[in-house]
Design an enzyme around this catalytic site. Structure first.
Site, short mmCIF file in Angstrom:
data_model
loop_
_atom_site.label_atom_id
_atom_site.label_comp_id
_atom_site.label_asym_id
_atom_site.label_seq_id
_atom_site.Cartn_x
_atom_site.Cartn_y
_atom_site.Cartn_z
N GLY A 2 -21.63 -0.58 43.45
CA GLY A 2 -21.30 -1.78 43.24
C GLY A 2 -22.85 -2.32 43.15
CG HIS A 6 -25.14 -8.22 47.83
ND1 HIS A 6 -26.25 -8.36 48.59
CD2 HIS A 6 -24.73 -6.90 47.81
CE1 HIS A 6 -26.51 -6.85 49.00
NE2 HIS A 6 -25.43 -6.26 48.34
CB CYS A 62 -26.69 -2.27 51.56
SG CYS A 62 -27.16 -3.58 50.23
CG LEU A 63 -27.28 0.58 45.98
CD1 LEU A 63 -26.82 0.49 44.44
CD2 LEU A 63 -27.41 2.08 46.08
CG HIS A 82 -21.06 -4.81 50.16
ND1 HIS A 82 -21.60 -3.96 51.18
CD2 HIS A 82 -22.00 -4.71 49.36
CE1 HIS A 82 -22.60 -3.71 51.06
NE2 HIS A 82 -23.13 -4.16 49.78
CD GLU A 83 -21.67 -5.08 45.40
OE1 GLU A 83 -22.76 -5.70 45.36
OE2 GLU A 83 -21.54 -4.04 45.99
CD GLN A 129 -27.47 -5.33 45.69
OE1 GLN A 129 -26.15 -5.34 45.34
NE2 GLN A 129 -27.66 -4.15 46.80
O1 K1U Z 1 -23.98 -3.63 46.89
C1 K1U Z 1 -24.62 -2.71 47.13
O2 K1U Z 1 -25.65 -2.62 47.73
C2 K1U Z 1 -23.92 -1.07 46.67
C3 K1U Z 1 -23.02 -0.55 47.62
C4 K1U Z 1 -21.80 -1.03 47.94
C5 K1U Z 1 -20.71 -0.61 48.77
C6 K1U Z 1 -20.81 0.22 49.52
C7 K1U Z 1 -20.00 0.78 50.46
C8 K1U Z 1 -19.06 -0.34 50.74
C9 K1U Z 1 -19.01 -1.44 50.29
C10 K1U Z 1 -19.97 -1.50 49.17
C11 K1U Z 1 -23.31 0.88 47.50
O3 K1U Z 1 -22.81 1.36 46.44
S1 K1U Z 1 -23.90 1.92 48.49
C12 K1U Z 1 -23.79 3.57 48.02
C13 K1U Z 1 -22.49 4.25 48.07
O4 K1U Z 1 -21.86 3.71 48.66
C14 K1U Z 1 -22.12 5.33 47.07
C15 K1U Z 1 -22.86 6.21 46.50
C16 K1U Z 1 -22.54 7.15 45.57
C17 K1U Z 1 -21.35 7.60 45.53
C18 K1U Z 1 -20.44 6.96 46.30
C19 K1U Z 1 -20.80 5.84 47.22
ZN ZN Z 2 -25.20 -4.22 49.10
#
Ligand code: K1U
Ligand code: ZN
Length: 173
Positions: free
Chosen positions: A46, A141, A95-96, A137-138, A51
């Site tokens: 996401g 944000h 979270c990225l 989560h999004e 972001q």
């Molecule tokens: O919003 C963001 O920062 C993105 C975030 C979203 C998220 C992750 C986990 C739970 C809720 C929302 C991410 O994508 S973090 C990376 C991640 O979860 C992932 C990366 C590669 C493969 C699978 C998952």
């Molecule tokens: Zn996030």
């Protein structure tokens, strides 16, 4: 399409409430394309417009984790949660904007969301599982809230200090 740099916490733009989109313009279509490319590249499931430093209420997501499966990219403009389940679910979130930090967060297990699509039409869908966690989560944000805001102050401060250090190191590199 181009990759956009992802802001790292702490950044004041990640604490602000984003503005509703009045109309689906070419700028919004370009933003959505860039956000999907940036999300897949990260990689993530996401990404919300704040972001990448854009204060519009736009999010993208694709919770299909299996690289062999067909991708399912979604673009949600002005998303609104219209119903939440009583049942809750705990997921270890990342979270990225807070790289390499993970913590368990409890949220409603299922949510119904309505939004404006890139086609200019109103859409609605019921989400469960990882999709429900991700869309909440999004949307957080878009409201200036991070997953660490659900944690105890001490844990939140510890993660924030690590991010300040990481940003200092990245600026020096
Ligand atoms: O919003 C963001 O920062 C993105 C975030 C979203 C998220 C992750 C986990 C739970 C809720 C929302 C991410 O994508 S973090 C990376 C991640 O979860 C992932 C990366 C590669 C493969 C699978 C998952
Ligand atoms: Zn996030």
């Amino acid at each position: 399409m181009s990759l956009r740099p992802i802001l790292i916490h702490p950044d004041p733009r990640l604490k602000k409430v984003a503005t509703p989109v009045a109309e689906v313009t070419d700028d919004i279509r370009r933003l959505a394309d860039d956000m999907l490319e940036t999300m897949y590249d990260a990689p993530g499931i996401g990404l919300a417009a704040p972001q990448v430093g854009v204060m519009d209420r736009v999010l993208v997501m694709d919770c299909v984790k299996d690289p062999e499966a067909t991708p399912d990219p979604m673009v949600l403009i002005n998303p609104e949660i219209v119903e939440v389940s009583e049942a809750m679910n705990v997921y270890e979130e990342g979270c990225l904007s807070i790289p390499e930090q993970y913590a368990e967060v409890e949220r409603p297990a299922e949510v119904s969301v309505k939004w404006l699509g890139l086609d200019g039409k109103t859409h609605s869908e019921h989400f469960d599982g990882l999709w429900a966690t991700c869309v909440q989560h999004e949307i957080d944000h878009l409201n200036g809230k991070l997953f660490i805001d659900y944690l105890k102050p001490l844990k939140r401060q510890m993660i924030t200090r690590k991010m300040v250090k990481l940003k200092r190191e990245l600026a020096r590199a």
